[in-house]
Design an enzyme around this catalytic site. Sequence first.
Site, short mmCIF file in Angstrom:
data_model
loop_
_atom_site.label_atom_id
_atom_site.label_comp_id
_atom_site.label_asym_id
_atom_site.label_seq_id
_atom_site.Cartn_x
_atom_site.Cartn_y
_atom_site.Cartn_z
N HIS A 1 -8.33 3.93 25.35
CA HIS A 1 -9.20 2.91 24.61
C HIS A 1 -10.06 3.32 23.82
O HIS A 1 -10.76 4.89 24.10
CB HIS A 1 -9.77 2.06 25.98
CG HIS A 1 -8.84 1.56 26.82
ND1 HIS A 1 -8.66 2.39 27.99
CD2 HIS A 1 -7.93 0.62 26.73
CE1 HIS A 1 -7.75 1.55 28.64
NE2 HIS A 1 -7.34 0.49 27.97
N ASP B 1 -11.80 7.08 26.66
CA ASP B 1 -10.99 7.65 27.75
C ASP B 1 -9.60 8.10 27.49
O ASP B 1 -8.93 8.34 28.51
CB ASP B 1 -11.08 6.67 28.95
CG ASP B 1 -10.15 5.30 28.51
OD1 ASP B 1 -9.48 5.10 27.41
OD2 ASP B 1 -10.08 4.33 29.32
N SER C 1 -5.84 -4.73 27.09
CA SER C 1 -7.10 -4.02 27.63
C SER C 1 -7.99 -3.91 26.11
O SER C 1 -9.22 -3.82 26.14
CB SER C 1 -7.08 -2.74 28.10
OG SER C 1 -6.27 -1.81 27.37
#
Length: 384
Positions: free
Chosen positions: A352, A349, A43
């Site tokens: 990340h 968040d 990610s």
Amino acid sequence: MGFRSSVVATWFLLVVLCFLSSAVVADPVPPCEFPAIYNFGDSNSDTGGISAAFVPISAPYGEAFFHRPAGRDSDGRLIIDFIAERLRLPYLSAYLNSIGTNYRHGANFATGGSTIRRQNETIFEYGISPFALDMQIVQFDQFKARTIDLYSQVKSTPDAEKLPRAEDFSKALYTFDLGQNDLSVGFRKMSFDQLRAAMPDIVNQLASAVQHLYEQGGRAFWIHNTGPIGCLPVNLFYVSNPAPGYLDEHGCVKAQNEMAIEFNSKLKDRVVKLRAELPEAAITYVDVYSAKYGLISNAKNLGLADPLKVCCGYHVNFDHIWCGNKGKVNNTEVYGASCKDPSVFISWDGVHYSQAANQWVADHTQNGSLTDPPIPVTQACRRK
């Protein structure tokens, strides 16, 4: 020749030498002409893969730059986006995103939750992607074979402009950003000793991927190490009254960061061996850990918010509503909204990084100051 003529001649010679000297200084080695980037990762560099494969990432993700969800786990751009900008290439389309994609300048095989080593669990359990590095390499092989075949069929039509040229695969930059999820799975399933014992196999699997791409013609590799996983706020969401020594001086989980450092040391050693094994490859090891930890440890001096505070989501005591979701706290519906100014936050968040943090890390790694060899990304095709 008289004295005056001699002085004039000497002065003229000095001027010419100074001009030539300044010309050499002003003419550095030209940048590499990368026609494309092929990225493999999780990610931290996923530009839409997991959104294409499963449920799309929703608002407020993407709000700071794209002004809409853009398949990225951030409020804006990722480090891979800043690499593309630095190389003057378009942002990478995800390989799995079949709608409206243009692959002339590369493709992104990264998906959120990916690991180097394949995991025996579904994404619905702990968010681990089914597209581990070995599957991403299989997808690359298929992508290369199919696009070369398709290009030969449509090369005289406008459709050819959306496909890579066969000769560009050997000239492209191949980037890697994985390992964080291998550690997080290890923390969940293994003792530290077991995880430590698994590290050589994990880094060897990444090395095998590089070797395979080299056999396919790849020559320039830009390999990120893993960041300070112990500094991710999520690792503190359910911790109260930590024992002395559990956290370091910046509030990060000390043991987790120590494991990340150990992993990075083994990865760097393997990269050094790869250089001997792949004599025509230019392989750059990028110390993202130092950049991210440097940002976190200097947050206050840089005028940033507490690095362990989260911009997007509701996280109060042990009540957690994740970014963009709705939930109930004391029978009241709560929305995990974004903060007023994401640009002063490091964590977007809880897992990340924010766009601002990604840009800071990109600026402090792409110039070569935290790479081995010390070379900017624009020169990453040159073997040192």
